[in-house]
Structure formats: C-alpha cells, structure tokens
Motif scaffolding. Structure first.
Motif, PDB file in Angstrom:
ATOM      1  N   GLY A   1     -22.103 -54.132  -3.799  1.00 56.69           N
ATOM      2  CA  GLY A   1     -21.475 -55.443  -3.847  1.00 56.69           C
ATOM      3  C   GLY A   1     -22.772 -56.341  -4.361  1.00 56.69           C
ATOM      4  N   GLY A   2     -22.314 -57.555  -4.692  1.00 55.21           N
ATOM      5  CA  GLY A   2     -23.275 -58.388  -5.205  1.00 55.21           C
ATOM      6  C   GLY A   2     -24.127 -57.908  -6.545  1.00 55.21           C
ATOM      7  N   ASP A   3     -25.584 -57.821  -6.319  1.00 56.44           N
ATOM      8  CA  ASP A   3     -26.258 -57.627  -7.555  1.00 56.44           C
ATOM      9  C   ASP A   3     -26.232 -55.989  -7.604  1.00 56.44           C
ATOM     10  OD1 ASP A   3     -27.963 -57.069  -5.291  1.00 56.44           O
ATOM     11  OD2 ASP A   3     -29.438 -58.027  -6.195  1.00 56.44           O
ATOM     12  N   GLN A   4     -25.869 -55.166  -6.305  1.00 56.43           N
ATOM     13  CA  GLN A   4     -25.744 -53.685  -6.606  1.00 56.43           C
ATOM     14  C   GLN A   4     -24.186 -53.392  -6.895  1.00 56.43           C
ATOM     15  OE1 GLN A   4     -28.454 -51.915  -5.934  1.00 56.43           O
ATOM     16  NE2 GLN A   4     -29.938 -53.281  -4.894  1.00 56.43           N
ATOM     17  N   GLU A   5     -24.158 -53.207  -8.273  1.00 53.98           N
ATOM     18  CA  GLU A   5     -22.907 -52.880  -8.675  1.00 53.98           C
ATOM     19  C   GLU A   5     -22.242 -51.498  -8.717  1.00 53.98           C
ATOM     20  OE1 GLU A   5     -23.347 -54.396 -12.821  1.00 53.98           O
ATOM     21  OE2 GLU A   5     -23.024 -56.650 -12.348  1.00 53.98           O
ATOM     22  N   GLY A   6     -23.283 -50.623  -8.366  1.00 54.67           N
ATOM     23  CA  GLY A   6     -22.667 -49.182  -8.516  1.00 54.67           C
ATOM     24  C   GLY A   6     -22.552 -48.752  -9.634  1.00 54.67           C
ATOM     25  N   ALA A   7     -21.466 -47.740 -10.071  1.00 57.03           N
ATOM     26  CA  ALA A   7     -21.226 -47.096 -11.147  1.00 57.03           C
ATOM     27  C   ALA A   7     -20.227 -47.928 -11.980  1.00 57.03           C
ATOM     28  CB  ALA A   7     -20.915 -45.927 -10.699  1.00 57.03           C
ATOM     29  N   THR A   8     -20.105 -47.506 -13.089  1.00 59.94           N
ATOM     30  CA  THR A   8     -19.309 -48.318 -14.247  1.00 59.94           C
ATOM     31  C   THR A   8     -18.350 -47.484 -14.861  1.00 59.94           C
ATOM     32  OG1 THR A   8     -21.077 -49.912 -14.422  1.00 59.94           O
ATOM     33  CG2 THR A   8     -19.421 -50.044 -16.114  1.00 59.94           C
ATOM     34  N   SER A   9     -17.296 -47.956 -15.216  1.00 59.01           N
ATOM     35  CA  SER A   9     -16.045 -47.047 -15.967  1.00 59.01           C
ATOM     36  C   SER A   9     -16.576 -47.369 -17.629  1.00 59.01           C
ATOM     37  CB  SER A   9     -14.862 -47.614 -15.587  1.00 59.01           C
ATOM     38  OG  SER A   9     -14.318 -48.666 -16.399  1.00 59.01           O
TER      39      SER A   9
ATOM     40  N   LEU B   1     -18.003 -40.542   4.207  1.00 59.44           N
ATOM     41  CA  LEU B   1     -18.220 -41.311   3.141  1.00 59.44           C
ATOM     42  C   LEU B   1     -17.150 -40.676   2.046  1.00 59.44           C
ATOM     43  CD1 LEU B   1     -21.100 -42.701   1.270  1.00 59.44           C
ATOM     44  CD2 LEU B   1     -19.395 -41.128  -0.323  1.00 59.44           C
ATOM     45  N   VAL B   2     -16.173 -41.516   1.490  1.00 55.15           N
ATOM     46  CA  VAL B   2     -15.313 -40.929   0.577  1.00 55.15           C
ATOM     47  C   VAL B   2     -15.750 -41.390  -0.813  1.00 55.15           C
ATOM     48  CG1 VAL B   2     -12.832 -40.662  -0.100  1.00 55.15           C
ATOM     49  CG2 VAL B   2     -13.472 -41.191   2.653  1.00 55.15           C
ATOM     50  N   GLU B   3     -15.720 -40.429  -1.922  1.00 56.22           N
ATOM     51  CA  GLU B   3     -15.816 -40.635  -3.263  1.00 56.22           C
ATOM     52  C   GLU B   3     -14.529 -40.687  -3.673  1.00 56.22           C
ATOM     53  OE1 GLU B   3     -18.353 -41.767  -4.763  1.00 56.22           O
ATOM     54  OE2 GLU B   3     -20.108 -40.828  -3.696  1.00 56.22           O
ATOM     55  N   ILE B   4     -13.703 -41.615  -4.034  1.00 58.53           N
ATOM     56  CA  ILE B   4     -12.296 -41.847  -4.157  1.00 58.53           C
ATOM     57  C   ILE B   4     -11.986 -41.199  -5.499  1.00 58.53           C
ATOM     58  CG2 ILE B   4     -11.647 -43.487  -2.494  1.00 58.53           C
ATOM     59  CD1 ILE B   4     -11.695 -45.586  -4.666  1.00 58.53           C
ATOM     60  N   GLY B   5     -12.813 -41.040  -6.520  1.00 59.17           N
ATOM     61  CA  GLY B   5     -12.842 -40.758  -7.891  1.00 59.17           C
ATOM     62  C   GLY B   5     -14.024 -40.794  -8.599  1.00 59.17           C
ATOM     63  N   TYR B   6     -14.008 -40.524  -9.980  1.00 61.55           N
ATOM     64  CA  TYR B   6     -15.162 -40.479 -10.817  1.00 61.55           C
ATOM     65  C   TYR B   6     -14.529 -41.645 -11.710  1.00 61.55           C
ATOM     66  CZ  TYR B   6     -17.997 -36.568  -9.526  1.00 61.55           C
ATOM     67  OH  TYR B   6     -18.778 -35.712  -8.632  1.00 61.55           O
ATOM     68  N   ILE B   7     -15.179 -42.552 -11.603  1.00 60.78           N
ATOM     69  CA  ILE B   7     -15.029 -43.929 -12.611  1.00 60.78           C
ATOM     70  C   ILE B   7     -15.765 -43.971 -13.671  1.00 60.78           C
ATOM     71  CG2 ILE B   7     -17.207 -45.181 -11.764  1.00 60.78           C
ATOM     72  CD1 ILE B   7     -15.661 -47.860 -11.416  1.00 60.78           C
ATOM     73  N   SER B   8     -16.550 -42.787 -14.005  1.00 59.80           N
ATOM     74  CA  SER B   8     -17.099 -42.627 -15.166  1.00 59.80           C
ATOM     75  C   SER B   8     -16.083 -41.773 -16.044  1.00 59.80           C
ATOM     76  CB  SER B   8     -18.575 -41.892 -15.138  1.00 59.80           C
ATOM     77  OG  SER B   8     -18.364 -40.668 -14.336  1.00 59.80           O
ATOM     78  N   HIS B   9     -15.054 -41.269 -15.822  1.00 58.83           N
ATOM     79  CA  HIS B   9     -14.260 -40.264 -16.264  1.00 58.83           C
ATOM     80  C   HIS B   9     -13.225 -41.300 -17.020  1.00 58.83           C
ATOM     81  CE1 HIS B   9     -10.831 -37.641 -17.371  1.00 58.83           C
ATOM     82  NE2 HIS B   9     -11.704 -36.667 -17.178  1.00 58.83           N
ATOM     83  N   PRO B  10     -12.959 -41.197 -18.224  1.00 59.18           N
ATOM     84  CA  PRO B  10     -11.992 -41.962 -19.050  1.00 59.18           C
ATOM     85  C   PRO B  10     -10.693 -42.087 -18.417  1.00 59.18           C
ATOM     86  CG  PRO B  10     -12.872 -40.367 -20.507  1.00 59.18           C
ATOM     87  CD  PRO B  10     -13.444 -40.147 -19.219  1.00 59.18           C
ATOM     88  N   ASP B  11     -10.060 -40.984 -17.916  1.00 60.95           N
ATOM     89  CA  ASP B  11      -8.742 -41.222 -17.287  1.00 60.95           C
ATOM     90  C   ASP B  11      -8.677 -41.765 -15.769  1.00 60.95           C
ATOM     91  OD1 ASP B  11      -7.451 -40.272 -19.587  1.00 60.95           O
ATOM     92  OD2 ASP B  11      -7.522 -38.128 -19.064  1.00 60.95           O
ATOM     93  N   GLU B  12      -9.559 -41.058 -15.107  1.00 61.86           N
ATOM     94  CA  GLU B  12      -9.584 -41.394 -13.772  1.00 61.86           C
ATOM     95  C   GLU B  12     -10.208 -42.799 -13.550  1.00 61.86           C
ATOM     96  OE1 GLU B  12     -10.032 -38.571 -10.078  1.00 61.86           O
ATOM     97  OE2 GLU B  12     -12.007 -38.584 -10.917  1.00 61.86           O
ATOM     98  N   GLY B  13     -11.042 -43.170 -14.304  1.00 56.65           N
ATOM     99  CA  GLY B  13     -11.682 -44.535 -14.192  1.00 56.65           C
ATOM    100  C   GLY B  13     -10.542 -45.554 -14.348  1.00 56.65           C
ATOM    101  N   SER B  14      -9.708 -45.446 -15.584  1.00 57.43           N
ATOM    102  CA  SER B  14      -8.349 -45.848 -15.610  1.00 57.43           C
ATOM    103  C   SER B  14      -7.448 -46.142 -14.594  1.00 57.43           C
ATOM    104  CB  SER B  14      -7.650 -45.572 -16.689  1.00 57.43           C
ATOM    105  OG  SER B  14      -8.416 -45.601 -18.123  1.00 57.43           O
ATOM    106  N   ARG B  15      -7.173 -44.820 -13.800  1.00 59.80           N
ATOM    107  CA  ARG B  15      -6.197 -44.933 -12.592  1.00 59.80           C
ATOM    108  C   ARG B  15      -6.870 -45.686 -11.530  1.00 59.80           C
ATOM    109  NH1 ARG B  15      -5.901 -39.429 -13.912  1.00 59.80           N
ATOM    110  NH2 ARG B  15      -7.319 -38.739 -12.320  1.00 59.80           N
ATOM    111  N   LEU B  16      -8.188 -45.535 -11.430  1.00 61.76           N
ATOM    112  CA  LEU B  16      -9.026 -46.376 -10.286  1.00 61.76           C
ATOM    113  C   LEU B  16      -8.785 -47.788 -10.399  1.00 61.76           C
ATOM    114  CD1 LEU B  16     -12.077 -44.379  -9.837  1.00 61.76           C
ATOM    115  CD2 LEU B  16     -10.395 -44.411  -8.271  1.00 61.76           C
ATOM    116  N   ALA B  17      -8.443 -48.474 -11.552  1.00 63.32           N
ATOM    117  CA  ALA B  17      -8.068 -49.907 -11.746  1.00 63.32           C
ATOM    118  C   ALA B  17      -6.692 -50.503 -11.508  1.00 63.32           C
ATOM    119  CB  ALA B  17      -8.565 -50.160 -13.168  1.00 63.32           C
TER     120      ALA B  17
END
Length: 268
Positions: free
Chosen positions: A37-45, A212-228
């Motif tokens: 959150g905020g300036d801590q954006e975390g990972a990016t797709s 803590l639940v890692e709901i998917g790999y946002i860095s993966h092309p397909d899974e990142g799209s699904r998470l959106a």
C-alpha cells in the motif's frame, strides 16, 4: 481501519467460536490484511498491475463475503495507504481477533522464472522456511520490515518463534492454512504450490491463528492477467471465505462441550 457490522444477524451463531465464554457470545472477529500500500507497491505484473492494488481488491471482496455470513471484519487498510508491518501487527492484536488473514501476490525475479512459475501458496509462521521458495517469499515480503527485526539471525525473533511453536494458536494457524489452501486450489484450478512455513514478519506476534496467502504469481503473464479480472478475484475471495468457514466449523466441533457419560446401572 473501521469496524463493519455484520448484516445478517440471523446467522451470527454459525461463526461463534466456543473455546471461551467471551467468544461464544459474539460472532467471529477476523482481521483481513491487504499487503503493501502507498509507496510500498509490492510486485508488478508484465502489464503494470500492482500487487498493492490486487491485494486490496481481493481483501475487500473477502471482507464482504465474510460479513455476509455474519463475521465481524476489520481491515488493516481500506485504501491505498502506507502502513508499516509493525502497525499491522499492533492493529490486529488491539482487535483481539479470532483469525488473521494477510493477502499478497507473489513474483519471480528473472525473465525466465517469471515466464514459467505460477500458482498459489499459503503460509503460516515458522522460524525456518520450508524451502528456498518459501524463504524467497518471506524475504520479499519482509523487505518493508524494520532492519532490527528483519534479519535472519535475530535471536529475539527466533525465541518468539520457538515459543510460538508450542502454542495452540500456531497449531490452528496450520489448520487454517490448509483449510484455505484446499478451497483456493479447488475453486481456481491454480497450480498447487503447497502449504508452506516461513518467518513472515507480519505473522510474527499476531495473537491469533494467522496465515499469509500468496494468491498467485502476478509476475506470470497468464496468472498476472487473471489476477486483474473481477471474476477471478471473486473466485479467490469466495474460496478464502469458504476456507475460513471450514476452519471455524472444525474449531467449533473440537471445542464444543462433550456430553457427560452416564454410568450404566449396576447389575444386581
């Protein structure tokens, strides 16, 4: 950080925890923690989708579903704001929750692994990571932690974790993790990367079963799209809610008073 009152009063009893008289008199109280959150954006797709946004969107859906079944839900953040990890733990403990669920998206560091690795992982606290993947996930999420407690060799952290391993809360964290993970894999068909253990800062110190639940790999092309996608986020949120329900039902059965045994009449 507001308390949202449950709308379905008629089903409150379904989520009451019978382990104490206090818990039996109220619905389950659950803290949901959207990561970053905020300036801590975390990972990016690959398309620029941010973990902090996905985690908040899914967390809000989880909140709504939990409230529909009668839980009291408090969120560590309800908007795009910076919130240090120690404040998340402090906030959670002030609420005296029955459960704590932190929601994140995972990521891989290189182009090759980003294209290959996807799937769902669910974590509970341990002093040592289950494997290299769990260690990498903890290191990434702990990057925002204060340096004094973020290191691997912190003796205070190791002592706390050693003590925690003997508590019922830690055992219940494991049960909660498995309950949620099974529902997530079944509902999404995502790659099952397992229930793992790791020294996540945000789980350390929470005085309740915590995962803590890692709901998917946002860095993966397909899974990142699904998470959106809203539809996929809804599936994730529903599955997490179903996992929480299953865990609470298990605890209720375990902690319900057992009927007293009546001695058989003596034979003359």
């Amino acid at each position: 950080m507001t308390l949202r009152l449950p709308p379905l009063v008629g089903v409150l009893v379904l989520l009451c925890l019978p382990s104490s008289s206090r818990a039996a008199e109220r619905p389950a109280r659950i803290v949901v923690d959207p990561g970053h959150g905020g300036d801590q954006e975390g990972a990016t797709s690959p398309t620029g989708l941010l973990e902090k946004d996905v985690s908040l969107q899914v967390a809000k859906r989880v909140r709504d579903h939990l409230e529909e079944i009668g839980a009291q839900v408090l969120m560590t953040r309800e908007e795009d704001q910076s919130l240090p990890l120690p404040e998340r733990v402090e906030f959670a403990n002030k609420q005296r929750p029955d459960l704590f669920v932190s929601i994140h998206c995972n990521a891989m560091p290189t182009r090759r692994t980003r294209a290959r690795v996807q799937g769902i992982e669910t974590y509970f606290l341990s002093a040592s990571a289950s494997n290299a993947t769990a260690r990498a996930a903890a290191d990434r999420e702990n990057a925002e932690a204060p340096a004094s407690r973020g290191g691997r060799g912190d003796s205070t952290l190791a002592f706390i974790l050693h003590d925690l391993a003997r508590t019922e809360a830690h055992q219940d964290s494991s049960r909660l993790a498995y309950a949620i993970h099974q529902k997530l894999i079944s509902a999404t068909g995502g790659a099952d990367r397992g229930v793992l253990q790791a020294p996540f800062y945000v789980l350390n110190g929470v005085e309740a079963p915590a995962v803590l639940v890692e709901i998917g790999y946002i860095s993966h092309p397909d899974e990142g799209s699904r998470l959106a996608r809203a539809e996929y986020q809804e599936r994730l949120a529903t599955a997490i809610t179903e996992g929480v329900k299953a865990f609470l039902a298990e605890v209720r059965r375990r902690d319900s008073p057992k009927p007293a045994k009546v001695a058989a009449p003596a034979t003359p």
